[in-house]
Design a protein around this motif. Structure first.
Motif, PDB file in Angstrom:
ATOM      1  N   GLY A 130       0.689  -1.385  -0.093  1.00  0.00           N
ATOM      2  CA  GLY A 130      -0.017  -0.144   0.159  1.00  0.00           C
ATOM      3  C   GLY A 130       0.846   1.404  -0.182  1.00  0.00           C
ATOM      4  N   LEU A 131       1.983   1.301   0.861  1.00  0.00           N
ATOM      5  CA  LEU A 131       2.637   2.454   0.945  1.00  0.00           C
ATOM      6  C   LEU A 131       3.500   2.464  -0.467  1.00  0.00           C
ATOM      7  CD1 LEU A 131       4.085   2.439   4.769  1.00  0.00           C
ATOM      8  CD2 LEU A 131       2.342   3.848   3.569  1.00  0.00           C
ATOM      9  N   ILE A 132       4.002   1.347  -1.054  1.00  0.00           N
ATOM     10  CA  ILE A 132       4.777   1.523  -2.315  1.00  0.00           C
ATOM     11  C   ILE A 132       3.877   1.982  -3.291  1.00  0.00           C
ATOM     12  CG2 ILE A 132       5.614   0.052  -4.107  1.00  0.00           C
ATOM     13  CD1 ILE A 132       6.665  -1.805  -2.054  1.00  0.00           C
ATOM     14  N   ARG A 133       2.537   1.805  -3.342  1.00  0.00           N
ATOM     15  CA  ARG A 133       1.678   2.398  -4.333  1.00  0.00           C
ATOM     16  C   ARG A 133       1.675   3.789  -4.002  1.00  0.00           C
ATOM     17  NH1 ARG A 133      -1.778  -0.801  -7.431  1.00  0.00           N
ATOM     18  NH2 ARG A 133      -3.204   0.857  -7.627  1.00  0.00           N
ATOM     19  N   TYR A 134       1.824   4.644  -2.901  1.00  0.00           N
ATOM     20  CA  TYR A 134       1.730   6.152  -2.686  1.00  0.00           C
ATOM     21  C   TYR A 134       3.234   6.524  -2.821  1.00  0.00           C
ATOM     22  CZ  TYR A 134      -3.070   6.081  -1.076  1.00  0.00           C
ATOM     23  OH  TYR A 134      -4.669   5.996  -0.848  1.00  0.00           O
ATOM     24  N   GLY A 135       4.011   5.858  -3.411  1.00  0.00           N
ATOM     25  CA  GLY A 135       5.332   6.540  -3.658  1.00  0.00           C
ATOM     26  C   GLY A 135       6.660   6.242  -2.919  1.00  0.00           C
ATOM     27  N   PHE A 136       6.317   5.332  -2.086  1.00  0.00           N
ATOM     28  CA  PHE A 136       7.316   4.708  -0.848  1.00  0.00           C
ATOM     29  C   PHE A 136       8.514   3.649  -1.678  1.00  0.00           C
ATOM     30  CE2 PHE A 136       4.498   6.462   1.966  1.00  0.00           C
ATOM     31  CZ  PHE A 136       5.434   7.086   3.143  1.00  0.00           C
ATOM     32  N   GLY A 137       9.630   3.820  -1.371  1.00  0.00           N
ATOM     33  CA  GLY A 137      10.596   2.830  -1.680  1.00  0.00           C
ATOM     34  C   GLY A 137      11.461   2.362  -0.470  1.00  0.00           C
ATOM     35  N   GLN A 138      11.938   1.064  -0.468  1.00  0.00           N
ATOM     36  CA  GLN A 138      12.869   0.553   0.404  1.00  0.00           C
ATOM     37  C   GLN A 138      13.946   1.197   0.612  1.00  0.00           C
ATOM     38  OE1 GLN A 138      12.788  -3.516   0.981  1.00  0.00           O
ATOM     39  NE2 GLN A 138      13.789  -3.449   2.836  1.00  0.00           N
ATOM     40  N   ARG A 139      14.526   1.557   1.786  1.00  0.00           N
ATOM     41  CA  ARG A 139      15.990   2.254   1.827  1.00  0.00           C
ATOM     42  C   ARG A 139      16.847   1.348   2.785  1.00  0.00           C
ATOM     43  NH1 ARG A 139      18.011   7.787   1.986  1.00  0.00           N
ATOM     44  NH2 ARG A 139      19.820   7.833   3.446  1.00  0.00           N
ATOM     45  N   CYS A 140      16.260   0.567   3.638  1.00  0.00           N
ATOM     46  CA  CYS A 140      17.008  -0.051   4.838  1.00  0.00           C
ATOM     47  C   CYS A 140      16.186  -1.131   5.499  1.00  0.00           C
ATOM     48  CB  CYS A 140      17.959   0.762   5.636  1.00  0.00           C
ATOM     49  SG  CYS A 140      16.353   1.917   6.834  1.00  0.00           S
ATOM     50  N   ALA A 141      16.936  -1.965   6.207  1.00  0.00           N
ATOM     51  CA  ALA A 141      16.116  -3.312   6.930  1.00  0.00           C
ATOM     52  C   ALA A 141      17.083  -3.568   8.139  1.00  0.00           C
ATOM     53  CB  ALA A 141      16.071  -4.308   6.092  1.00  0.00           C
ATOM     54  N   ASP A 142      16.177  -3.959   9.026  1.00  0.00           N
ATOM     55  CA  ASP A 142      17.106  -4.813  10.442  1.00  0.00           C
ATOM     56  C   ASP A 142      17.145  -6.517  10.237  1.00  0.00           C
ATOM     57  OD1 ASP A 142      17.094  -2.583  12.131  1.00  0.00           O
ATOM     58  OD2 ASP A 142      15.092  -2.061  11.773  1.00  0.00           O
ATOM     59  N   ALA A 143      17.840  -6.887  10.405  1.00  0.00           N
ATOM     60  CA  ALA A 143      17.942  -8.519  10.341  1.00  0.00           C
ATOM     61  C   ALA A 143      18.391  -8.973  11.894  1.00  0.00           C
ATOM     62  CB  ALA A 143      18.875  -8.737   9.373  1.00  0.00           C
ATOM     63  N   ASP A 278      21.662  -3.392  11.208  1.00  0.00           N
ATOM     64  CA  ASP A 278      20.499  -2.775  10.342  1.00  0.00           C
ATOM     65  C   ASP A 278      21.600  -2.295   9.091  1.00  0.00           C
ATOM     66  OD1 ASP A 278      21.393   0.332  10.665  1.00  0.00           O
ATOM     67  OD2 ASP A 278      21.795  -0.553  12.588  1.00  0.00           O
ATOM     68  N   TYR A 279      20.882  -2.413   7.749  1.00  0.00           N
ATOM     69  CA  TYR A 279      21.631  -2.208   6.546  1.00  0.00           C
ATOM     70  C   TYR A 279      20.785  -1.783   5.523  1.00  0.00           C
ATOM     71  CZ  TYR A 279      19.216  -6.396   5.281  1.00  0.00           C
ATOM     72  OH  TYR A 279      18.358  -7.278   4.656  1.00  0.00           O
ATOM     73  N   GLU A 280      21.533  -0.860   4.717  1.00  0.00           N
ATOM     74  CA  GLU A 280      20.809  -0.489   3.617  1.00  0.00           C
ATOM     75  C   GLU A 280      20.678  -1.523   2.377  1.00  0.00           C
ATOM     76  OE1 GLU A 280      22.517   2.465   5.779  1.00  0.00           O
ATOM     77  OE2 GLU A 280      23.628   0.842   4.755  1.00  0.00           O
ATOM     78  N   THR A 281      19.279  -1.629   2.198  1.00  0.00           N
ATOM     79  CA  THR A 281      18.878  -2.626   1.236  1.00  0.00           C
ATOM     80  C   THR A 281      19.443  -2.217  -0.170  1.00  0.00           C
ATOM     81  OG1 THR A 281      16.691  -1.934   1.274  1.00  0.00           O
ATOM     82  CG2 THR A 281      16.983  -3.618   2.635  1.00  0.00           C
ATOM     83  N   MET A 282      19.558  -1.039  -0.582  1.00  0.00           N
ATOM     84  CA  MET A 282      20.017  -0.296  -1.596  1.00  0.00           C
ATOM     85  C   MET A 282      21.470  -0.639  -1.893  1.00  0.00           C
ATOM     86  SD  MET A 282      19.357   3.517  -1.092  1.00  0.00           S
ATOM     87  CE  MET A 282      19.628   4.471   0.245  1.00  0.00           C
ATOM     88  N   PHE A 289      25.269  -9.905   1.728  1.00  0.00           N
ATOM     89  CA  PHE A 289      26.065 -10.537   2.788  1.00  0.00           C
ATOM     90  C   PHE A 289      25.310 -10.976   4.173  1.00  0.00           C
ATOM     91  CE2 PHE A 289      28.650 -10.319   6.696  1.00  0.00           C
ATOM     92  CZ  PHE A 289      29.614 -11.726   6.553  1.00  0.00           C
ATOM     93  N   TRP A 290      24.664  -9.849   4.438  1.00  0.00           N
ATOM     94  CA  TRP A 290      23.795  -9.972   5.807  1.00  0.00           C
ATOM     95  C   TRP A 290      22.599 -10.756   5.625  1.00  0.00           C
ATOM     96  CZ3 TRP A 290      26.869  -8.458   8.915  1.00  0.00           C
ATOM     97  CH2 TRP A 290      27.647  -7.372   9.011  1.00  0.00           C
ATOM     98  N   GLU A 291      21.981 -10.683   4.455  1.00  0.00           N
ATOM     99  CA  GLU A 291      20.918 -11.842   4.307  1.00  0.00           C
ATOM    100  C   GLU A 291      21.005 -13.064   3.905  1.00  0.00           C
ATOM    101  OE1 GLU A 291      18.728  -9.753   0.864  1.00  0.00           O
ATOM    102  OE2 GLU A 291      18.132  -7.952   2.145  1.00  0.00           O
ATOM    103  N   LYS A 292      22.423 -13.512   3.703  1.00  0.00           N
ATOM    104  CA  LYS A 292      22.961 -14.706   3.788  1.00  0.00           C
ATOM    105  C   LYS A 292      23.013 -15.415   5.346  1.00  0.00           C
ATOM    106  CE  LYS A 292      26.719 -17.628   2.018  1.00  0.00           C
ATOM    107  NZ  LYS A 292      27.970 -17.688   1.423  1.00  0.00           N
TER     108      LYS A 292
END
Length: 308
Positions: A130-143, A278-282, A289-292
């Motif tokens: 829903g937020l992506i349809r409103y112009g959002f994009g992913q910048r980072c994540a926590d793992a 926490d890392y930048e998904t972009m 590396f982190w997602e592995k």
């Protein structure tokens, strides 16, 4: 359904919805700590949140912390909604997160925020769409991961050790990280003046630094601290990686996984049970590396308002 400014009358129901959201995330991602206390919701009663109420029941809410001056190191201000600052009832209508943001976005823009950021749990896919349809994009994540060593032996000729934060022989690597983040597709870092200020803070930051050396020269490092970017990272028994870099000439050699294994072994002996990052998904180099080795459990979505 009525949309109201989020306030003290909504706190009890809002905390219950936020707790359910975390419990659902724990079910989806078993590596998360199970016993976590939510932070106080009182600071969210600042006029920047919206509650959706139907027949006296809280169906959902979206709130935010106070505006951030010069968000992301830019000259523009922003607003951030942390991962505990939203919640939807199980019987909430489809698209309610979008409607909540539509009302919140107007408040945030009126407060002078050109950056709008919302952190969701990774399993909240409908809200993210829903937020992506409103112009959002992913910048980072926590793992996160439990602190169990990877059982990767040190590579021949490589020494792994804990070093002093801000050690002079790591400066070249810190500059390498800064320049890496300047490149596409990250475009994150700022001018040289900002880099020099950042370097000057390393010696006083509450961090621990672990590094890999070859023939007396550092080729990779990881920084660890006791807290991170959300309330989950503050629990006892959890540490968080807050910086890492490997010399490009040594990527793919196994040095970084062995360094991570060294860190995990060290932390396990100290009684640490969870390690977050926490890392930048972009940043494809870091994300791969982190997602592995870790399980992503949040995604931070960001929107920048168009300006003339």
């Amino acid at each position: 359904m009525q949309f109201e400014i989020f306030g003290s009358s909504h706190l009890e129901e809002a905390q219950a919805l936020a707790q359910k959201a975390y419990s659902a995330a724990c079910h989806q991602f078993p590596a998360l700590p199970q016993s976590v206390s939510l932070p106080s919701f009182a600071p969210l009663c600042n006029g920047l949140g919206i509650a959706a109420v139907e027949k006296g029941k809280l169906m959902g809410f979206l709130a935010a912390e106070d505006p951030i001056f010069r968000m992301f190191g830019t000259m523009e201000n922003g607003v951030f909604s942390p991962v505990h600052a939203h919640g939807l009832s199980p019987d909430a209508p489809e698209g309610l997160m979008q409607r909540l943001y539509q009302h919140c976005g107007a408040l945030w823009q009126k407060a002078g925020a050109l950056w709008h950021a919302v952190c969701l749990y990774e399993n909240e896919t409908a809200a993210a769409r829903g937020l992506i349809r409103y112009g959002f994009g992913q910048r980072c994540a926590d793992a996160v991961r439990t602190v169990l060593p990877l059982d990767i032996p040190p590579l021949p000729g490589i020494e792994y050790k804990e070093v002093t934060p801000g050690a002079e022989d790591l400066e070249e690597m810190h500059i390498g990280l800064w320049k890496h983040l300047l490149q596409s597709p990250c475009f994150l870092s700022g001018p040289d003046e900002a880099m020099h200020w950042w370097l000057s803070t390393l010696k006083t930051r509450p961090i621990r630094v672990f590094a890999a050396y070859m023939q007396g020269k550092p080729v990779a490092y990881m920084e660890v601290r006791s807290d991170g970017e959300n309330f989950i990272t503050h629990i006892p028994g959890m540490m968080n990686i807050c910086g890492a870099y490997c010399d490009p000439a040594f990527r793919g050699t196994g040095i970084s996984p062995a360094l991570l294994s060294f860190v995990l072994d060290k932390l396990q002996k100290e009684g640490i049970t969870h390690l977050g990052v926490d890392y930048e998904t972009m940043n494809p180099t870091a994300a791969g590396f982190w997602e592995k080795h870790f399980t992503p459990y949040t995604q931070s979505l960001v929107k920048h308002l168009d300006t003339l």
